[in-house]
Design a protein around this motif. Structure first.
Motif, PDB file in Angstrom:
ATOM      1  N   GLY A   1       0.793  -1.051  -0.041  1.00 28.64           N
ATOM      2  CA  GLY A   1       0.033  -0.185   0.116  1.00 28.64           C
ATOM      3  C   GLY A   1       0.964   1.325  -0.039  1.00 28.64           C
ATOM      4  O   GLY A   1       0.417   2.079   0.485  1.00 28.64           O
ATOM      5  N   PHE A   2       2.027   1.261  -0.829  1.00 26.50           N
ATOM      6  CA  PHE A   2       2.942   2.406  -0.731  1.00 26.50           C
ATOM      7  C   PHE A   2       2.311   3.256  -1.627  1.00 26.50           C
ATOM      8  O   PHE A   2       1.923   3.097  -2.769  1.00 26.50           O
ATOM      9  CB  PHE A   2       4.317   2.068  -1.229  1.00 26.50           C
ATOM     10  CG  PHE A   2       5.124   3.163  -0.712  1.00 26.50           C
ATOM     11  CD1 PHE A   2       5.792   3.327   0.535  1.00 26.50           C
ATOM     12  CD2 PHE A   2       5.725   3.939  -1.870  1.00 26.50           C
ATOM     13  CE1 PHE A   2       6.594   4.477   0.820  1.00 26.50           C
ATOM     14  CE2 PHE A   2       6.432   5.098  -1.628  1.00 26.50           C
ATOM     15  CZ  PHE A   2       7.126   5.223  -0.402  1.00 26.50           C
ATOM     16  N   PRO A   3       2.211   4.583  -1.393  1.00 25.17           N
ATOM     17  CA  PRO A   3       1.543   5.543  -2.283  1.00 25.17           C
ATOM     18  C   PRO A   3       2.305   5.548  -3.720  1.00 25.17           C
ATOM     19  O   PRO A   3       3.360   5.795  -3.777  1.00 25.17           O
ATOM     20  CB  PRO A   3       1.700   7.037  -1.578  1.00 25.17           C
ATOM     21  CG  PRO A   3       1.594   6.610  -0.295  1.00 25.17           C
ATOM     22  CD  PRO A   3       2.429   5.244   0.078  1.00 25.17           C
TER      23      PRO A   3
ATOM     24  N   LYS B   1      19.256  -0.619   0.601  1.00 26.32           N
ATOM     25  CA  LYS B   1      19.125   0.329  -0.251  1.00 26.32           C
ATOM     26  C   LYS B   1      17.634   0.120  -0.916  1.00 26.32           C
ATOM     27  O   LYS B   1      17.086  -0.986  -1.052  1.00 26.32           O
ATOM     28  CB  LYS B   1      20.048   0.379  -1.611  1.00 26.32           C
ATOM     29  CG  LYS B   1      21.575   0.949  -0.885  1.00 26.32           C
ATOM     30  CD  LYS B   1      21.291   2.232  -0.819  1.00 26.32           C
ATOM     31  CE  LYS B   1      22.768   2.949  -0.598  1.00 26.32           C
ATOM     32  NZ  LYS B   1      23.669   2.262   0.288  1.00 26.32           N
ATOM     33  N   LEU B   2      17.001   1.150  -1.736  1.00 22.29           N
ATOM     34  CA  LEU B   2      15.673   1.091  -2.322  1.00 22.29           C
ATOM     35  C   LEU B   2      16.077   0.644  -3.702  1.00 22.29           C
ATOM     36  O   LEU B   2      17.113   0.958  -4.121  1.00 22.29           O
ATOM     37  CB  LEU B   2      15.053   2.468  -2.251  1.00 22.29           C
ATOM     38  CG  LEU B   2      14.481   2.906  -1.014  1.00 22.29           C
ATOM     39  CD1 LEU B   2      13.742   4.225  -0.852  1.00 22.29           C
ATOM     40  CD2 LEU B   2      13.384   1.860  -0.367  1.00 22.29           C
ATOM     41  N   PRO B   3      14.965   0.253  -4.656  1.00 21.62           N
ATOM     42  CA  PRO B   3      15.248  -0.149  -5.697  1.00 21.62           C
ATOM     43  C   PRO B   3      15.899   0.953  -6.888  1.00 21.62           C
ATOM     44  O   PRO B   3      16.454   0.612  -7.635  1.00 21.62           O
ATOM     45  CB  PRO B   3      13.810  -0.574  -6.324  1.00 21.62           C
ATOM     46  CG  PRO B   3      12.999  -0.912  -4.937  1.00 21.62           C
ATOM     47  CD  PRO B   3      13.566   0.000  -4.071  1.00 21.62           C
ATOM     48  N   VAL B   4      15.250   2.072  -6.362  1.00 22.36           N
ATOM     49  CA  VAL B   4      15.752   3.231  -7.421  1.00 22.36           C
ATOM     50  C   VAL B   4      17.334   3.340  -7.406  1.00 22.36           C
ATOM     51  O   VAL B   4      17.906   3.915  -8.231  1.00 22.36           O
ATOM     52  CB  VAL B   4      14.945   4.695  -6.825  1.00 22.36           C
ATOM     53  CG1 VAL B   4      13.596   4.770  -6.980  1.00 22.36           C
ATOM     54  CG2 VAL B   4      15.692   4.904  -5.135  1.00 22.36           C
TER      55      VAL B   4
HETATM   56  C1  LIG Z   1      11.443   7.401  -4.618  1.00 19.81           C
HETATM   57  C2  LIG Z   1      10.935   6.391  -4.039  1.00 19.81           C
HETATM   58  C3  LIG Z   1      11.044   6.445  -2.715  1.00 19.81           C
HETATM   59  C4  LIG Z   1      10.598   5.720  -1.906  1.00 19.81           C
HETATM   60  N1  LIG Z   1      10.842   5.613  -0.519  1.00 19.81           N
HETATM   61  C5  LIG Z   1      10.276   4.824   0.272  1.00 19.81           C
HETATM   62  C6  LIG Z   1      10.430   4.675   1.670  1.00 19.81           C
HETATM   63  O1  LIG Z   1      10.949   5.718   2.244  1.00 19.81           O
HETATM   64  N2  LIG Z   1      10.012   3.708   2.476  1.00 19.81           N
HETATM   65  C7  LIG Z   1       9.253   2.644   1.907  1.00 19.81           C
HETATM   66  O2  LIG Z   1       9.021   1.624   2.614  1.00 19.81           O
HETATM   67  N3  LIG Z   1       9.118   2.486   0.601  1.00 19.81           N
HETATM   68  C8  LIG Z   1       9.584   3.437  -0.380  1.00 19.81           C
HETATM   69  N4  LIG Z   1       9.687   3.321  -1.917  1.00 19.81           N
HETATM   70  C9  LIG Z   1       8.962   2.248  -2.131  1.00 19.81           C
HETATM   71  C10 LIG Z   1       9.568   1.004  -2.185  1.00 19.81           C
HETATM   72  O3  LIG Z   1      10.525   0.798  -3.311  1.00 19.81           O
HETATM   73  C11 LIG Z   1       8.665  -0.198  -2.282  1.00 19.81           C
HETATM   74  O4  LIG Z   1       8.043  -0.390  -3.454  1.00 19.81           O
HETATM   75  C12 LIG Z   1       7.798  -0.106  -1.079  1.00 19.81           C
HETATM   76  O5  LIG Z   1       8.284  -0.317   0.153  1.00 19.81           O
HETATM   77  C13 LIG Z   1       6.638  -1.446  -1.106  1.00 19.81           C
HETATM   78  O6  LIG Z   1       7.575  -2.557  -1.382  1.00 19.81           O
HETATM   79  P1  LIG Z   1       6.924  -4.215  -0.880  1.00 19.81           P
HETATM   80  O7  LIG Z   1       5.563  -4.339  -1.047  1.00 19.81           O
HETATM   81  O8  LIG Z   1       7.918  -4.943  -1.378  1.00 19.81           O
HETATM   82  O9  LIG Z   1       7.346  -4.074   0.748  1.00 19.81           O
HETATM   83  C14 LIG Z   1       9.936   4.366  -2.292  1.00 19.81           C
HETATM   84  C15 LIG Z   1       9.872   4.017  -3.714  1.00 19.81           C
HETATM   85  C16 LIG Z   1      10.651   5.252  -4.611  1.00 19.81           C
HETATM   86  C17 LIG Z   1      10.362   4.942  -6.226  1.00 19.81           C
END
Ligand SMILES: Cc1cc2nc3c(=O)[nH]c(=O)nc-3n(C[C@H](O)[C@H](O)[C@H](O)COP(=O)(O)O)c2cc1C
Ligand SMILES: Cc1cc2nc3c(=O)[nH]c(=O)nc-3n(C[C@H](O)[C@H](O)[C@H](O)COP(=O)(O)O)c2cc1C
Ligand SMILES: Cc1cc2nc3c(=O)[nH]c(=O)nc-3n(C[C@H](O)[C@H](O)[C@H](O)COP(=O)(O)O)c2cc1C
Ligand SMILES: Cc1cc2nc3c(=O)[nH]c(=O)nc-3n(C[C@H](O)[C@H](O)[C@H](O)CO)c2cc1C
Ligand code: SF4
Ligand code: SF4
Ligand code: SF4
Ligand code: SF4
Ligand code: FES
Lengths: 221, 211, 330, 442, 191, 276
Positions: D142-144, D256-259
């Motif tokens: 449910g991430f925006p 790290k995040l996927p980005v």
């Molecule tokens: C620019 C950007 C910033 C993000 N920041 C966060 C963050 O601070 N925390 C987070 O949980 N996910 C963040 N996400 C989303 C994650 O990449 C990921 O899609 C999300 O955590 C849900 O993944 P999951 O369903 O595998 O848990 C971000 C994505 C993008 C593209």
């Protein structure tokens, strides 16, 4: 510390007034002298008995493996030769030695040789009587070992020890009753220990027999 | 905690049980395990240790006023080493066989933490009388453990006690008991029993049954 | 819906394997080995295995935490201990071995899963150190089924009285007499030795079954056998009086040890790299002890020594975490 | 091929997808009452913007986005606000929720277009429109979604990855979406690619959905570089890092995040939702839910108004069977067991799985026998056995050293553990414990 | 096997100082809760043993040849003083090394493994090289025992050990098992 | 021979004495003098029983405050006290405070909705559908607090509610840390007025989950001194700064007994009628 200090600061907590170093040295010197004095006193008192014990130990061992000799000579190994009288400068305690036994009629019975090698647990050291010309054994006594009680320690007991009266070197450890003069029956369950005994004797014989023969011939090998 | 405190029987008892050097304080383990493969060895070791302990406690407590703080440990060590040397020579003169059995462990009394520990923790601060009682108690505690361990080990390991055959010729000795693992094992079992006992008594104190 | 809903943490599904299931499968795969032991050494063999198992079970029941007999691990300990003893061992010794193995090899550590050393081997090491003669008195294989080999029914705490027909093991023969037993006899198991020494092929089959089910990790036996064979070959080439790899592989307890004992997951590493190292260590130690040690056989000591190293191996071989370059510190 | 389209380790739970895999998506009837928690997404909960007694139409806002990482909540039905109070949330806690009595006679026709037409919008306007439409990731977390459509400028994105793995057993909502609405998925991808400014998109689909792969391939737009990548059938193939590894062959660095790897991952449902939002002009007020399981009478794939209570949804599927034991929101591997059937469906609810008693985990836990299966299962190569031992004695510091933070709570370790040790639960608790310890540390 | 090799291997494995000769048990049970610490203590031990062996050899050879009755007392003085000097030197020269090893030095002084080494070496009449081989073997043997014990105890820290067995009792049982396993080395190089 | 002995001992002693003195002069490094003092009080057995390598390390640790003096099993009690006294590590105790639980919903009055299976700790259960308890604010009864208490001051009662023994409790705060529902609060032991509930729902709905819940009806607010009690987001809260104003009247009209007037331990029954 007195009871009054039980919870407060003990006396030596404030930077203690420095004890003059002469007192430190004096104390230590006194303690040292006292110690030295005490030790030497006891040493002198016990020395005769201890020496007697040690001598008795050697004596009884030599007596046992040489079949009750009338007397024996202590031979020292110096410069690759056996000699009764090592050179004056040499420290006798640093030299290896064997004991050459004689009958009452002054004929040579054989030599008592000490040797040791690692057995099952640790080094086994023993003394054995060797008739130097024919190379037959007269007897064997284990001096020290750490073999397993009940197993390896059979090497210091009869019947094993009695098997060393007569066989010819080099020995051959066998599991069953001996069939040649060189055969020596090992102990079941302590093959390692009894083999070690055999090996020790073989190695020591090959080392000492030529030296002894040379000595008896009165020359160098 | 000084001369004002009179010597009591507790000075003795403390070392025997409550502050037993081996099973409670876990000190002097090496001699404890190394020499307890026969009662004779255990006893001889205990006696030698007791001798050194008494001698050094006596000397330390009577000389405590004269020994400057800076060199006290060195002095104690000197005193202890002296008594050990004496004990070593006396043993060799009196019972050479046992002396040989004990090997280097008589000399090792020098570094037995029990002795320095008592000298430092007790004798250096207490009256001669109390120090002697303390030494006696500690020695008794040490002896108790050594005799107990060596009795178990000798009996099971050879079927005999002090060389006297007790269990009969058909008894199969447990050789392990006189070997190194048997030493660790026996003391280990003692500690397990003590631990189990302690657990049970605290369990009771809390009003719960032993689980 | 009558009963209340159940709430659990995810995952809510679980695969079918469970610890008792694994253990009982091992027991099952050991049954043929027991049968071969019975065939070779008769009733005495079965009695010894029964005695060790009873010793193990009684101890587990008496001192374990709660009802742990059902997990089957104590049964394995009992059977495996029985399988590495000689057939004629007095039963009271066998029972004692079972008690000691489970009591001091397992329960003091906290029971199933917590022990560091292989309980069956701790039991055997205890027996070997306590009764070195009895445990190296090997009855000969191949008498009638009902013959008692040795002093099976010796009164507790007394020594063996009867003189049974004994036979040196192939390793003993090699070490002390310098004679080599032919490979055929080794494989067929018509030699003296402990119960489980004489069933190499059945043991391999059992191991293969367990490995296929995923109940034992194949890397360990492969690594043990490979390293043993390799080192034996090298030594044999250097000095032909040393036995060759085939003799090394099929003599003594190597098969039982490699397949059933080194693979005890509790006492072996959790990582695959660690398992290779563990197995190789066992192989090397086996060859070293057999060739230069005081004892003819070294499998038990090799496994126990490597057991002691397992915590170390585990630390050194932690997996590399996804997305990192370094390993997890153990 | 297999090398790039999978990942190491993982597990193979029984799929059980046959219950619903071939059932076309249907629309469920409106329930009598809907409950809309203000917290349905990661980030800050929405702030209330109606009061008791208000009348709302379908698509009306009941909660405003509170900041950037937040989205508004819209009513999924026309009716009257009857209460605003604490209400059971599917995550097991209580949450502030708006209860709406559905107007039984309303035609449920939405107000005219509430989301602008897509054509001609600037990137920023698209992102804003997506946020206003309340779109969040439909893959579960449910991430925006709008946040992920506007990555920071210092992270150049080269690939959009669409997650069609649906590796959870039982669930088929993504599968049906791909098979029935492939064009909508492609339209969603077009919007996202354009917004992200990337030229390449990959849809990862597990091989066990050949009809979905076929449908997507058949309708692939000729002007876009979209690849459809069949993936190995293994749990957790759909986890972001595993999917990225399968698609790009790279490991996203720990922490790290996927980005950081130049990719953005979106669920197919999210893609379809964006498409739908722009097509219909309605915000996100309903979603496709797989209602299934061996404890349910009539499994189905349904379009469900957000806010429908579980009880009502299950009733529409014939109710629970006699041996039903567990109701799970989400899949059986990562979903949340429900204690209270009054909890509503939220935007992130991918499915409702009802397990029969014999499928539930047994209670008896044995000690860890160090079999190492968990190490062989963990897709991020942790040592769950060690972590589990550390967790039991509460040694959180050492767990941190052992990379607890990399654990994604996928549950693979718990699934394989023969001793039935609830490893991932221990890790979940430890993570919470660790957070608390860190918070209280100076 | 050559004499020196056997002396080294014997002290390391066959007659391991700790597991078969019962020397150095205080640190073996006391300082083995962390593998890291145990390894460092072991290393410091090797170091002190080498120093001890050398100095004892000189002492025996040149000073005590005619006064064997002063062995015990001289050994203890020399060992204690040397260790103290080395400790001070390390503390001054390399604080990091001091942190790592130096703090264990006082503990080692009163550890009977060191003293036992001196006595054994004297009783067995080892020469300088034999003494060094013995010291290195004994030191490594002690390190091995310490490291094994520590790594096992670290693992058991995470185990659910019955409360009655916790602590010293369990350590003794582990030691017993280790000693059993080390019996496998018995007779290595004999017969 | 006596001369020999004295010469050798004296020589060896002197040689090393001088060496050490030299080393001392040239190689010493400054350190906290308290370490030396503590070392001097310690037994000097260097036995390692404390787990540290020797008495000196122990002294360093004790001075640094990283080890408790009582960890030295060799030192006598007196010398331990002496060290503690010297280092001043034994601070006095202030006003007696104890841990109080803000929930009374035992299994007798609060319902359990679902059967929880899994790790038997409150922390774990809290993460799984709130452990299946009806009231998600309430005590889960899996005794994390009991285990966290080093002083054995907490015991679970027959209804799965932890009862704090006010005598044994040292107000260490471990239970406050341990409870995932943060149900513990540390209060002066002589502060008898307590609302034993944390649920935030307003009105009687909650009573289907728990009979002793606070319904935020506000009766206690009216009956107490102004400002002492207030309703904050759905639950009655006592203003601790005004605790001196408290009296037993406040609890008289509570329809659910959610607010209580304590004497000693909690959950000992009957205090309400007594106070009224
Ligand atoms: C620019 C950007 C910033 C993000 N920041 C966060 C963050 O601070 N925390 C987070 O949980 N996910 C963040 N996400 C989303 C994650 O990449 C990921 O899609 C999300 O955590 C849900 O993944 P999951 O369903 O595998 O848990 C971000 C994505 C993008 C593209
Ligand atoms: C605990 C134990 C102690 C042993 N002690 C000895 C020993 O002291 N001496 C020895 O030669 N063998 C000892 N052994 C070795 C075995 O008994 C070895 O198998 C034996 O030497 C072989 O002899 P055999 O072929 O006559 O049975 C011991 C073995 C064990 C397990
Ligand atoms: C173990 C695990 C498994 C997952 N499986 C899937 C999956 O099968 N399908 C899916 O779309 N997302 C799955 N996710 C969520 C993805 O990691 C990721 O959050 C999602 O694809 C992002 O898309 P969204 O923000 O549009 O939901 C899983 C996450 C985890 C941690
Ligand atoms: C493949 C496998 C091998 C096993 N081997 C042994 C073994 O050699 N000895 C033993 O006591 N238990 C063995 N077990 C049983 C069990 O793991 C053992 O009792 C544990 O060590 C008890 O904690 C084995 C179990 C399995 C699955
Ligand atoms: S839950 Fe964590 S530790 Fe377990 S398999 Fe998944 S990522 Fe690995
Ligand atoms: S799968 Fe379970 S039993 Fe096996 S190592 Fe992992 S936690 Fe231990
Ligand atoms: S008060 Fe908190 S920690 Fe204690 S049992 Fe209740 S929920 Fe658990
Ligand atoms: S309603 Fe109040 S008293 Fe009852 S369980 Fe919940 S918090 Fe506790
Ligand atoms: S008694 Fe041996 S090290 Fe302490």
């Amino acid at each position: 510390m007195s009871a009054g200090h039980a919870h407060g600061a003990p006396p030596e907590m404030e930077p203690a007034p420095a004890v003059p170093s002469w007192r430190l040295l004096a104390t230590l010197g006194f303690a040292g002298a006292l110690a030295g004095g005490l030790i030497v006193t006891v040493y002198s008192a016990t020395l005769p008995r201890i020496e007697a014990h040690r001598a008795e130990l050697v004596e009884s061992a030599v007596r046992e493996v040489l079949k009750a000799p009338a007397r024996w000579d202590t031979l020292y190994l110096e410069g690759g030769v056996l000699t009764k009288t090592p050179s004056a400068g040499a420290d006798r305690r640093q030299l290896e030695r064997v004991f050459l036994g004689y009958t009452a009629s002054d004929s040579v019975i054989g030599a008592a040789v000490t040797a040791g090698e690692p057995g099952f647990s640790d080094v086994i050291s023993l003394i054995f009587g060797l008739e130097p010309t024919r190379g037959t054994l007269l007897g064997m006594k284990v001096l020290a070992h750490k073999e397993t009680p009940g197993l390896g320690d059979k090497i210091e007991k009869t019947p094993f020890t009695s098997r060393f009266d007569g066989p010819a070197t080099p020995l051959r450890g066998v599991k069953s009753a001996p069939s040649t003069p060189n055969d020596l029956q090992t102990i079941t369950g302590a093959t390692i220990s009894s083999r070690t005994v055999v090996n020790i004797i073989n190695n020591a014989t090959s080392r000492w027999q030529p030296l002894l023969q040379a000595y008896l011939r009165g020359g160098t090998p | 905690m000084s001369d004002q405190v009179p010597a009591t029987f507790d000075d003795f008892l403390r070392g025997v049980w409550r502050e037993n050097p081996v099973v409670v304080q876990m000190l002097g383990l090496c001699p404890t395990l190394a020499v307890t493969n026969s009662v004779a060895n255990g006893l001889a070791m205990a006696m030698a240790t007791a001798f050194v302990l008494l001698g050094s406690n006596l000397l330390v407590s009577s000389l405590k006023k004269w020994i400057p703080h800076e060199v006290r440990i060195t002095s104690y060590v000197l005193i202890i080493a002296t008594f050990v040397t004496i004990a070593d020579m006396l043993l060799e003169a009196a019972v050479p066989v046992v002396h040989k059995q004990l090997g280097p462990f008589v000399a090792l009394i020098v570094v037995n933490c029990i002795i320095l520990g008592r000298a430092e923790a007790f004798a250096s601060r207490q009256s001669v009388k109390r120090s002697l009682l303390d030494a006696l108690g500690t020695a008794a505690g040490f002896t108790l453990v050594l005799v107990l361990l060596s009795a178990v080990r000798e009996l099971l390991g050879t079927g005999a006690l002090l060389g006297i055959d007790l269990l009969g010729p058909r008894f199969e000795p447990w050789v392990i008991m006189v070997l190194p693992p048997g030493g660790f094992l026996t003391l280990g079992v003692v500690m397990l029993v003590l631990g189990w006992h302690a657990k049970r008594s605290t369990g009771r104190a809390n009003g719960e049954g032993a689980a | 819906m009558s009963t209340p809903l159940v709430v659990t943490a995810s995952p809510h599904l679980k695969d079918r394997d469970s610890t008792p299931r694994i253990m009982w499968h091992v027991v099952l795969s050991l049954l043929p080995v027991i049968a071969v032991a019975g065939f070779s050494f008769g009733i005495s063999a079965l009695l010894v295995i029964a005695a060790t198992t009873i010793g193990a079970l009684v101890t587990e029941r008496g001192f374990g935490r709660g009802d742990t007999l059902g997990d089957g691990s104590a049964v394995i300990t009992g059977i495996l201990l029985g399988l590495c003893l000689p057939a004629g061992l007095p039963l009271w010794m066998a029972v004692l071995g079972g008690i000691f193995g489970v009591g001091f090899g397992k329960l003091v550590f906290g029971g199933l899963g917590q022990n560091v050393f292989n309980p069956a081997l701790i039991g055997r090491a205890f027996l070997q150190a306590a009764f070195p003669v009895a445990i190296t008195t090997w009855p000969a294989a191949g008498q009638s089924f009902w013959t008692l080999r040795g002093d099976t029914f010796a009164f507790p705490f007394t020594s063996a009285q009867t003189d049974a027909l004994t036979e040196a093991t192939p390793l003993g023969l090699h070490k002390f007499e310098g004679t080599l037993t032919p490979l055929r006899e080794l494989i067929l198991g018509t030699t003296g030795g402990s119960l489980g020494e004489t069933a190499a092929l059945v043991i391999l089959a059992g191991g293969a079954y367990l490995a296929w089910r995923g109940y034992l990790n194949w890397r360990i036996p492969v690594s043990v056998l490979l390293s043993t064979a390799l080192l034996a070959t090298v030594m044999h080439t250097v000095d032909p009086t040393h036995p060759d790899a085939w003799f090394m592989l099929f003599s003594g307890g190597l098969m039982l040890g490699a397949v059933y004992m080194a693979t005890d997951m509790v006492t072996s590493p959790v990582t695959n790299t660690g398992r290779w190292i563990f197995g190789a260590g066992i192989g090397v130690l086996v060859v070293v002890i057999r060739l230069w040690g005081g004892l003819p056989e070294g499998v038990m000591y090799a496994i126990l020594l490597m057991n002691a190293l397992v915590p170390f191996i585990n630390r050194m071989t932690q997996p590399r975490v996804f997305g990192t370059r370094r390993r997890v510190p153990g | 091929m297999w090398f790039t389209s999978g990942f190491a380790h993982g597990v193979h739970p029984p799929e059980s997808k046959e219950l619903t895999a071939q059932l076309p998506i249907r629309r469920m009837a409106y329930p009598k009452e809907i409950v809309l928690p203000l917290r349905q997404h990661a980030g800050k909960p929405a702030t209330l913007c109606v009061k008791v007694g208000d009348r709302v139409e379908r698509g009306d806002k009941v909660g405003e986005a509170d900041g950037y990482i937040s989205v508004p909540i819209h009513s999924s039905a026309a009716g009257k606000v009857v209460d605003v109070d604490w209400w059971p949330h599917p995550d097991g806690t209580m949450a502030m929720a708006v209860r709406i009595l559905v107007d039984p006679y309303a035609p449920q026709i939405p107000r005219p277009r509430m989301v602008p037409h897509w054509e001609g919008l600037s990137v920023d306007e698209v992102v804003q429109a997506v946020q206003d439409a309340g779109v969040v990731g439909l893959g579960g977390a449910g991430f925006p979604t709008h946040v992920k459509l506007a990555p920071p400028k210092d992270f150049p994105i080269h690939t959009l990855i669409i997650n069609g793995a649906e590796c959870e057993p039982y669930l088929t909502s993504d599968h049906r979406t791909m098979a029935e609405y492939p064009k909508r998925v492609h339209f969603g991808i077009r919007v996202m690619m354009q917004t992200l400014g990337v030229s390449k998109a990959v849809i990862g689909v597990e091989r066990n959905k050949p009809d979905a792969i076929e449908a997507l391939t058949r309708t692939i737009p000729t002007d876009l570089d979209i690849t459809i990548l069949p993936l190995t059938v293994k749990y957790p193939q759909g986890a972001e890092k595993m999917l990225i590894h399968a698609v790009t062959g790279h490991e996203v660095a720990s922490g790290k995040l996927p980005v950081s790897a130049g990719v953005v991952v979106q669920n197919v449902g999210s893609a379809a939702a964006i498409a739908e939002v722009f097509e219909t002009g309605l915000p996100l007020i309903e979603r496709i839910v797989t209602v299934t399981g061996h404890g349910l009478t009539r499994p189905a794939n349904l379009i469900v108004p957000v806010g429908t209570k579980l009880r009502d949804l299950l009733d529409q599927c014939g109710g629970l069977t006699a041996d039903a034991a567990q109701v799970i929101a989400g899949g059986p591997m990562m979903g949340l067991a429900q204690a209270n059937l009054d909890a509503p469906i939220t935007k992130g609810t991918t499915g409702i799985v009802v397990l029969a008693r014999q499928e539930t985990r047994t209670e008896r836990v044995y000690p860890c026998i160090h079999c190492g299966r968990c190490l062989d299962a963990c897709p991020v190569f942790l040592n769950p056995s060690l972590l589990g031992d550390l967790a039991r004695v509460g040694r959180y510091d050492e767990m941190t050293d052992a990379h607890l933070s990399d654990c994604m709570l996928c549950g693979s370790c718990s699934y394989v553990c023969p001793s039935n040790i609830p490893l991932s639960q221990l890790f979940q608790v430890s993570k919470a414990g660790l957070r608390r310890a860190q918070a209280s540390a100076p | 096997m050559s004499d020196l090799t056997w002396i080294l291997l014997s002290a390391l494995l066959i007659n391991n100082f700790t597991l078969t000769l019962f020397l150095g048990l205080c640190p073996f049970f006391g300082v083995t809760s962390k593998t890291e610490t145990a390894l460092r203590l072991g290393t410091a031990n090797v170091f002190v043993m080498v120093i001890t062996s050398t100095s004892v050899w000189f002492l025996n050879r040149f000073i005590l040849a005619n006064a064997p009755y002063l062995r015990i007392i001289s050994f203890i003085i020399v060992i204690a003083s040397l260790v103290q000097i080395v400790e001070m030197a390390i503390k001054k020269l390399s604080p990091t090394l001091f942190r790592a090893l130096g703090i264990y030095l006082p503990l080692i002084t009163t550890n009977c493994a060191i003293f036992g080494l001196a006595i054994f070496q004297t009783n067995r009449g080892y020469d300088l090289w034999q003494g060094l081989a013995f010291a290195v073997g004994a030191g490594l043997g002690l390190t091995l025992a310490l490291a094994l014990m520590a790594s096992i105890r670290e693992r058991l820290d995470l185990a659910d050990v019955p409360s009655a067995a916790q602590g010293f009792g369990l350590s003794l049982i582990i030691a017993s098992c280790l000693a059993l396993a080390f019996m496998g080395f018995a007779g290595l190089g004999a017969g | 021979m006596v001369l020999d002995a004295i010469l050798i001992l004296g020589g060896v002693g002197l040689a090393f004495g001088i060496l050490i003195a030299l080393a001392n002069a040239n190689l010493t490094v400054w350190e906290d003098p308290r370490i030396g003092v503590v070392t001097s009080i310690l037994p000097g057995a260097n036995c390692g029983a404390c787990g540290l390598p020797g008495c000196r390390s122990f002294a360093e640790a004790a001075v640094a405050g990283t080890i408790q003096v009582s960890q030295c099993s060799v030192a006598t009690e007196a010398s331990r006290d002496q060290i503690a006294g010297y280092l001043g590590v034994d601070a006095g105790v202030a006003v007696k405070r104890v841990a109080r639980l803000l929930c009374a919903g035992g299994t007798d009055v609060a319902i359990q909705r679902a059967e929880y299976r899994g790790v038997a700790t409150c922390g774990a259960a809290a993460a799984v559908a709130g452990g299946g308890k009806g009231c998600t604010w309430g005590c889960l009864g899996l005794a994390d607090c009991e285990r966290s208490c080093d002083f054995g001051a907490i015991h679970m009662n027959a209804h799965g509610i932890p009862v704090v023994d006010p005598v044994a409790c040292t107000a260490c705060g471990d239970c406050v840390e341990a409870c995932p529902k943060t149900l513990f609060t540390i209060l002066p032991v002589d502060q008898p007025l307590l609302v034993q509930c944390k649920n935030l729902m307003v009105g009687d709905d909650i009573l289907s989950q728990c009979e002793v819940a606070c319904t935020a009806c506000g009766k206690c607010v009216q009956d107490a001194e102004p400002g002492l009690i207030s309703i904050a987001s759905g639950v009655a809260v006592v203003n601790q700064e005004l605790a001196a104003l408290a009296d037993a009247r406040a609890v008289a009209r509570c329809p659910t007994n959610a607010i209580v007037w304590l004497s000693g331990a909690q959950f000992t029954r009957a205090p309400v009628s007594e106070a009224a």
